[in-house]
Design an enzyme around this catalytic site. Structure first.
Site, PDB file in Angstrom:
ATOM      1  N   ALA A  46       0.822  -1.207   0.000  1.00  0.00           N
ATOM      2  CA  ALA A  46       0.000   0.000   0.000  1.00  0.00           C
ATOM      3  C   ALA A  46       0.861   1.264   0.000  1.00  0.00           C
ATOM      4  O   ALA A  46       1.812   1.375   0.769  1.00  0.00           O
ATOM      5  CB  ALA A  46      -0.919   0.005   1.213  1.00  0.00           C
ATOM      6  N   CYS A 130      -7.978  -1.587   5.255  1.00  0.00           N
ATOM      7  CA  CYS A 130      -6.900  -1.896   6.191  1.00  0.00           C
ATOM      8  C   CYS A 130      -7.407  -1.704   7.616  1.00  0.00           C
ATOM      9  O   CYS A 130      -7.845  -0.617   7.984  1.00  0.00           O
ATOM     10  CB  CYS A 130      -5.680  -1.006   5.972  1.00  0.00           C
ATOM     11  SG  CYS A 130      -4.398  -1.364   7.198  1.00  0.00           S
ATOM     12  N   GLY A 244      -6.003 -16.898   2.429  1.00  0.00           N
ATOM     13  CA  GLY A 244      -5.564 -18.220   2.878  1.00  0.00           C
ATOM     14  C   GLY A 244      -5.155 -19.198   1.808  1.00  0.00           C
ATOM     15  O   GLY A 244      -5.033 -20.389   2.076  1.00  0.00           O
TER      16      GLY A 244
END
Lengths: 303, 256
Positions: A46, A130, A244
């Protein structure tokens, strides 16, 4: 490799495997292990208008089949990302998806306008999810109206397509997806981390200095799959799925849920070679499952 | 070059309560050149624990393609690692980071090596390499108590060795600094690895000579990509990554 090529707004991907933002820096570290040109694209860390140090340490804590992080958007700032990191990355044949963040709409607009001009930035990933910064980030990603507004503001100034990264920390993920679609988003990336916590056995206090952190890794895969499954049926936007993924089977599962490409995050920390390994393993897995092309897997769960 | 390799367990034993010495064999050892680097170890085959564990390299032997690490089995991952037997393998990523500068001291000069607890191991390879180039070494090693002491004989074989224990059950009672205050000021540089309070005490009292500190922090990737193990290196947003810029820094280079 044609079994794996994917066309998405702004992106012609050799394959649908993309290292996720925040898990791959700006690529330099992983270029020690393999040629970055092998990747479908790279989602860079970011970028905010000014340099940010981020949160105090400890910034990570482990959990069963996952990890918590609260890095706090540490990055060298827009100017250096463009002049140093993107310039270095331009020596590789790989499209860049620039993740952009800020604490107010003006920050997103500034970063979007400038970073989208870089020749190797083919798309933006709007980070409104975020969970680890006090201002901005997730506050933009949990209110549909605000999310729509920031999406529109960024779309107005970006010279490349805009993908919005959705937070799973909402009651209604479909509502959020529809809001950013209405704001003009070209695609979605999902999911960001789930807010979580670990406590120290002896002190009783949080392990992470920021107290809470974002949960990532295999532990969140079922949540990501469910959300992609719901959202992909309710919007027409392409989805880059994440949450994941550690192997080729996981990639196929994300496609079945409704993704058109995927990002691999935490798994890079465990095995720095995970992305090229998945890319190498996918064709044989597609053969085994009877698919001529990986795009045939998209949305199989509900089609 | 950083290598990922499934390495063979050559030997594995408990040196002191919960302190294990593990020797592994494989080609990765060819990449080990400096003392003070570390490896990132996968302690289970599955997803739990997920992350690797950073463990310092205690010594390496190029001829036998083997290296030894000494670690404390404190958490879930290191406890699992401690059950590995000689028929098994361990997934290792390394060598990582930048170690101690052996060339900071010349042949014929003296170096002071200061270690605390599980920070002692990387000083062993350093000491061997310093001695090999003709440097005199003095070791000051601090532990909690007598039963926690390890490698005293190994260090003593290389040079003068002083032990401090917090409870006074072995050597000098107190901390490494309690030994150091009585040492002759004959050394050219100090190399240290140990808990942050020990490093802070060294920085406060012994910065007049070149002082090298090996730091420790919770890590994610171990290669500099995730920004988990970052520390301030001055004003504003300037920083160093402990895993890839360190773990060894010159005193003053980072804020402890």
């Amino acid at each position: 490799m044609s079994k794996l090529s994917i066309e998405l707004p702004g992106l012609s991907l050799k394959n649908p495997i993309i290292p996720a933002s925040g898990c791959f820096g700006f690529g330099r570290e992983y270029s020690q292990f393999y040629d970055l040109s092998k990747l479908g694209a790279i989602m860079i860390k970011a970028t905010t208008p000014e340099p940010r140090f981020g949160n105090p340490t400890p910034r990570v804590a482990e959990t069963d089949a996952g990890m918590l992080n609260a890095i706090g958007l540490q990055n060298p700032g827009l100017k250096k990302v463009i002049s140093e990191e993107l310039t270095w990355l331009s020596n590789h044949d790989v499209p860049i998806i620039a993740n952009i963040a800020g604490s107010q709409i003006e920050d997103y607009v500034k970063v979007a306008r400038e970073i989208s001009q870089a020749s190797n930035v083919h798309a933006l990933e709007l980070n409104i999810s975020c969970p680890n910064v006090k201002e901005g980030g997730i506050t933009f990603g949990t209110d549909p109206e605000v999310a729509k507004k920031v999406t529109k503001a960024v779309k107005d100034v970006s010279s490349v397509p805009v993908y919005v990264k959705l937070s799973p920390n909402v009651t209604n993920i479909v509502e959020m997806a529809k809001a950013v679609e209405a704001g003009g988003a070209d695609g979605l990336t999902m999911i960001n981390t789930l807010v979580g916590m670990r406590l120290h056995l002896k002190t009783g206090k949080p392990i992470i200095a920021n107290r809470t952190g974002g949960l990532s890794g295999p532990a969140i895969k079922p949540v990501a799959l469910r959300m992609i499954y719901e959202v992909s049926q309710q919007t027409s936007l392409p989805i880059i799925g994440m949450g994941g993924i550690t192997n080729a089977e996981d990639v196929i599962e994300f496609f079945y849920a409704g993704a058109s490409a995927v990002a691999v995050g935490t798994a890079n920390f465990v095995d720095p070679f995970v992305c090229p390994t998945i890319i190498d393993e996918l064709p044989a897995l597609l053969d085994e499952l009877g698919f001529d092309h990986i795009s045939q897997c998209t949305g199989r769960s509900w089609k | 070059m950083i290598v990922k390799e499934t390495m063979k367990v050559l030997s594995h034993k408990e040196l002191a309560p919960a302190i294990f010495e593990l020797t592994l064999q494989g080609q990765l050892v060819e990449e080990m050149k400096q003392p003070g680097q570390f490896v990132h170890v996968k302690t289970s085959d599955g997803l739990d624990p997920l992350l690797r564990r950073p463990i310092s390299i205690c010594s390496f032997n190029q001829h036998e393609q083997s290296f030894t690490m000494i670690y404390r089995a404190g958490g879930k991952g290191t406890k699992l690692l401690s059950r590995k037997t000689e028929t098994e393998t361990v997934d290792v990523l390394g060598p990582l980071g930048n170690g101690f500068p052996v060339d900071a001291v010349e042949s014929g000069e003296t170096a002071l090596l200061v270690g605390g607890g599980i920070g002692v191991p990387p000083l062993y390879q350093l000491s061997q390499m310093l001695v090999a180039k003709g440097v005199q070494v003095i070791h000051v090693l601090g532990f909690e108590t007598k039963s926690a002491v390890f490698y005293e004989r190994e260090f003593a074989a290389l040079g003068e060795t002083y032990i401090a224990t917090v409870d006074g059950s072995h050597g000098t009672k107190g901390f490494v600094t309690d030994v150091m205050k009585d040492l002759a000021d004959s050394y050219k540089a100090i190399y240290s690895c140990g808990p942050t309070p020990m490093l802070k005490a060294l920085e406060a009292g012994y910065s007049d000579k070149p002082l090298y500190l090996s730091l420790e922090e919770r890590m994610g990737c171990g290669v500099g990509a995730c920004f988990a193990c970052v520390c301030h290196s001055g004003e504003g947003s300037s920083y160093k990554k402990i895993c890839s810029d360190g773990p060894v820094f010159r005193a003053g280079e980072v804020i402890l």
